[in-house]
Design an enzyme around this catalytic site. Structure first.
Site, PDB file in Angstrom:
ATOM      1  N   ASP A 194       0.823  -1.218   0.000  1.00 51.11           N
ATOM      2  CA  ASP A 194       0.000   0.000   0.000  1.00 51.11           C
ATOM      3  C   ASP A 194       0.857   1.269   0.000  1.00 51.11           C
ATOM      4  OD1 ASP A 194      -1.927   1.949   0.548  1.00 51.11           O
ATOM      5  OD2 ASP A 194      -2.376   1.198   2.569  1.00 51.11           O
ATOM      6  N   HIS A 367      -3.864   4.308   6.688  1.00 50.57           N
ATOM      7  CA  HIS A 367      -2.765   3.773   5.885  1.00 50.57           C
ATOM      8  C   HIS A 367      -1.412   3.970   6.572  1.00 50.57           C
ATOM      9  CE1 HIS A 367      -5.423   3.229   2.391  1.00 50.57           C
ATOM     10  NE2 HIS A 367      -6.032   4.315   2.840  1.00 50.57           N
TER      11      HIS A 367
END
Lengths: 552, 552
Positions: A194, A367
């Site tokens: 990610d 994130h």
């Protein structure tokens, strides 16, 4: 093109944009699909409702597609699944909450009967052709989020999904570092991680901070506390409920998707609220403001959301008054800033106190930041690295980060949608690209809005449209009567009758010049050019000019 | 309404939005104007070029307007001056650089001959009716920026303009705290202070930090360094030149407004570059990349700017190659994020290294943060306070800040454009509002684009336009031939001939129902409704449907 001993890594979405995440792994006769997400349209995609991945490559290899694996239930990872399952009859694997979310969606699309969805547990291994796929837990802003460990003939591939390393998560779901360390010890062939937050130094703070902040706010607020957040951010909703319980407040839930998600999450056991905490409209009305919390959609300023209605004074049940405290427990997604801050301004105008990202710490992102990304690299020490989930710049800085902490120089590949990375026992290289264009969903149409139509919409949005209807004598081509002129989004031609009159003169003159009764195409072009030029000279605007010639 | 002993404070722009700053002070028969700025259109102001203040209130009191005072040369403070001076023949006072900038602008508008512009020095006092106006220096992101001390019959009013407290400014222009302390000691009636950064805790860093960072970048960069910033940010341009000289690099300037501003600033002595530092195209071409710096426009992703051309591979003189370092020495102004980051992505794609706000400290803002705002409050200790220059939320948080550091409760007034604050010896209160709507400039038109036209543009931009031309028999109203259908921005009806054909049938059917040959308005409405409904049912899109009936 496809060798029996080559692993092909094919991103169809999410590499080069935020959203519509979709990744393929192909080996010999087998293809597996990881996520089938959608993207919300960017500013210039005028009138488009959704953007989904291009399935062309799979259409041409329909018989190879073994299964779909979904990492978590966010729209950018599962939102295009209904469009995919219309065309492909393959099993879909995901964890329990993700399955619950997609079943609601498939029901809406009337695909639930036909779809083969399967609930898996973290640690469970699914065989799909030559691939063996294991789910592992990750911390993210929705429960049951997972990454995937995919055993391939060339070695294990790790796909992180969306993740961060929250050591004190709200629902006790950690990123499974131990499992990753085991894979690293065995030797990881390829890591795909990610990149959304790859620009951000340090660590993403824990969700726990937000819980503390919410309690503090509810202790101090003199009246109602109205918390807006993402409907899918169930752990945040849990924190709001916990803080409400802690401060002796009741909770009222509003906004369609928030109501639906809260109901579903309670039913599946993902949301705990003591009996009587969550109340309906009547009880809400009878609760003193200082004893009430409202949870609502609209943290992104969505025009039809409950919070936007409150900000505009249009909400059916909730009128904002002095004494209310509104908490935006979310950051504006790039592109939504104007809408979000317009709500903030309007809520202030109505007398509320507003706590938002610029003035309070009432949100943390889902994130991993740079130090967390380094830890993942350190545990896995992959031979090859592909940054996923991000705009191009995020992918570039993530690839550099990977090379700075041990990925061999040249082994971090910045791919974008449609690129193909081929890997064999010896090396990795870029193969021939595959189709991966934006497919626009607009109303019922899928893919029928193209660049040409978007260009026309952009043109129309800037200076409007002028329609010129010319009636000509069939035999001679002579003008039968003055042209009719219609304008929208340009100027009010009823107020500017002088301009309309002079435009009619320009049309008449354009036709006088004609030597012969030409093709209608020619007449129309001639009129369009003359009118466009005239209107530009008069107004410095360039409306789209449409001309129609009627023969009588 | 206007009392002889009442001071009226009337914001016509900039309070409730960022841009088009304009403030009036009125006392008896005298009005002075502070700044006449423009605003760039927001997203939903489709096709609009500029937004300027509404001069209606002044038009009705033309003979009272004594003078215009400009605080500094940024567009949001001076950009609407040409539109103002077309209508009002009054003297304009500003410091030297500001005067230079507005003269260029007035020249373009052919107003220079007629305009009465006057250069003033900080400390100088101008009499304008009952007001005595003194300029004082402030630190901001353009040289010669000033605030104003306005002596009124009720006491001194301070208008900060845009400012921050930079103790190590590049061009040695400090905010004149000593002068402000003197006013505070005398007793300040009213403070109006810049709210742009009122959300931000702490201090805005000094410009000096940026200078150090630029030097570091130029020392380390292996090839060209391309720096994009605002053309008006002359101190930043000076820092780039200084860093280039320090590292032995030549400087090439590109982008129309950058070239113009650099030339003007050098001519007026605001920009110093050793002979031979700034080079033309030929010499640029003959300079090794490691010895070159390019200064360019485009830091906001403006579509036709030099940097955007470079990012798209369209620049006439500069092709981006691997080894180039691009520095975006600016933050994206809200609303510009997508355009800015698209350039970043494209520059990365072309192989450049890109340093931008998210990954490097290569910009500081020009506005005071909260601790600086408190210092100004502390020095002036005003009786009344009006936060200026900001969105509504900025004004609210600034008013709260003021009350938290000593402005008496209830004496901080959050005004928005068109509000009137009235002050006399005893008290202050809100008067009757005055007109202050957005006036749109679109092409040559000023104020002829209204909400109605913008709504049409929004409609057109979403689903396009469908034009239906119906030819009917004059006597009977019967359809003479199948309707002609044209679509733009909706669907390609040439590809979807089936849909066009069925639309024609809908038109025919809509007319069959008519009992009598009605008014054309009725026929058109009937057709429009039928076609709109049909197309929505078929496509779930709502194009604007325009119908024209031609009698034959």
């Amino acid at each position: 093109m496809t060798s029996k001993t080559t692993l092909r890594v094919i991103p169809l979405g999410g590499l080069g944009e935020i959203g519509r995440n979709m990744m393929l792994l192909e080996y010999g006769d087998d293809i597996i699909v990881i996520d089938v997400g959608l993207m919300f349209p960017e500013e210039e995609m005028l009138g488009v409702d959704l953007v989904i991945p291009d399935f062309t490559y799979l259409r041409e290899r329909r018989e190879k597609v073994r299964a779909v694996f979904l990492t978590h239930g966010h729209e950018d990872h599962v939102g295009a699944l209904p469009y995919f399952l219309r065309e492909f009859d393959v099993p879909v694997y995901s964890t329990r909450l993700t399955d619950g979310l997609i079943r609601v969606k498939l029901q809406e699309h009337r695909l639930l009967q036909k779809a083969k969805t399967h609930v898996v547990e973290p640690g469970q291994v699914i065989e799909a052709g030559v691939f063996r796929v294991e789910f592992f837990t990750v911390a993210h802003s929705i429960p049951d989020a997972c990454g995937l460990i995919i055993q391939t003939p060339l070695g294990p591939v790790v796909h992180t999904g969306d993740f961060k390393l929250d050591h004190t998560p709200v629902m006790d779901q950690h990123t499974d570092l131990i499992r990753l360390a085991q894979v690293g010890a065995e030797g990881c062939l390829l890591l795909m991680a990610d990149s959304t937050y790859a620009e951000v130094d340090g660590y993403t703070p824990s969700e726990q901070l937000v819980g503390e902040a919410l309690k503090q706010i509810m202790v101090n607020a003199p009246g109602r506390v109205i918390v807006a957040t993402f409907a899918s951010l169930i752990s945040r909703v849990q924190q709001v409920i916990d803080a409400a319980v802690f401060t002796g407040r009741k909770v009222f839930v509003t906004g369609r998707s928030m109501i639906d998600n809260v109901a579903m999450a309670r039913q599946l056991g993902y949301l705990q609220a003591p009996e009587g905490t969550i109340v309906g409209v009547e009880e809400m009305r009878n609760t003193p403001p200082a004893k009430l919390v409202v949870i609502t959609t609209g943290s992104q300023g969505e025009p039809t959301s409950a919070l936007t209605k409150m900000a505009n004074g249009d909400h059916r049940h909730i009128q904002i008054v002095k004494g209310d405290t509104v908490v935006l427990s979310a950051s504006p997604i790039p592109g939504n800033e104007q809408a979000v801050y317009r709500n903030v301004d309007n809520l202030f105008r109505l007398g509320a106190d507003v706590l938002y990202n610029r003035v309070s710490n009432i949100h943390v992102r889902g994130h991993a930041s740079r130090e967390e990304l380094k830890i993942i690299q350190g545990l896995l020490q992959p031979e090859y690295f592909v940054p996923i989930h991000g705009e191009y710049r995020h992918l570039v800085v993530h690839a550099r980060l990977a090379e700075s902490v041990g990925v061999p120089q040249g082994n971090a590949f910045v791919l974008t949608d449609g690129d193909v990375l081929e890997i064999d026992e010896e090396a990795a290289w870029l193969g021939e690209r595959v189709p991966a264009s934006y497919v626009y969903v607009d109303g019922l149409g899928i893919g029928d809005v193209d660049q040409h139509i978007l260009r026309d919409r952009a043109h129309l949005s800037t200076d409007g449209v002028v329609v010129v209807i010319v009636t000509v004598e069939k035999q001679t081509g002579a003008l039968d009567r003055p042209a009719e002129i219609l304008a929208r989004g340009f100027l009010d031609l009823e107020e500017r009758e002088d301009l309309a009159e002079r435009t009619r003169e320009v049309v008449a003159k354009a036709l006088q010049g004609a030597e012969h009764y030409a093709e209608f195409g020619d007449i129309n072009t001639r009129i369009r050019d003359a009118v466009s030029k005239f209107l530009y000279d008069e107004t410095r605007r360039r409306p789209m000019v449409l001309t129609v010639t009627v023969e009588v």
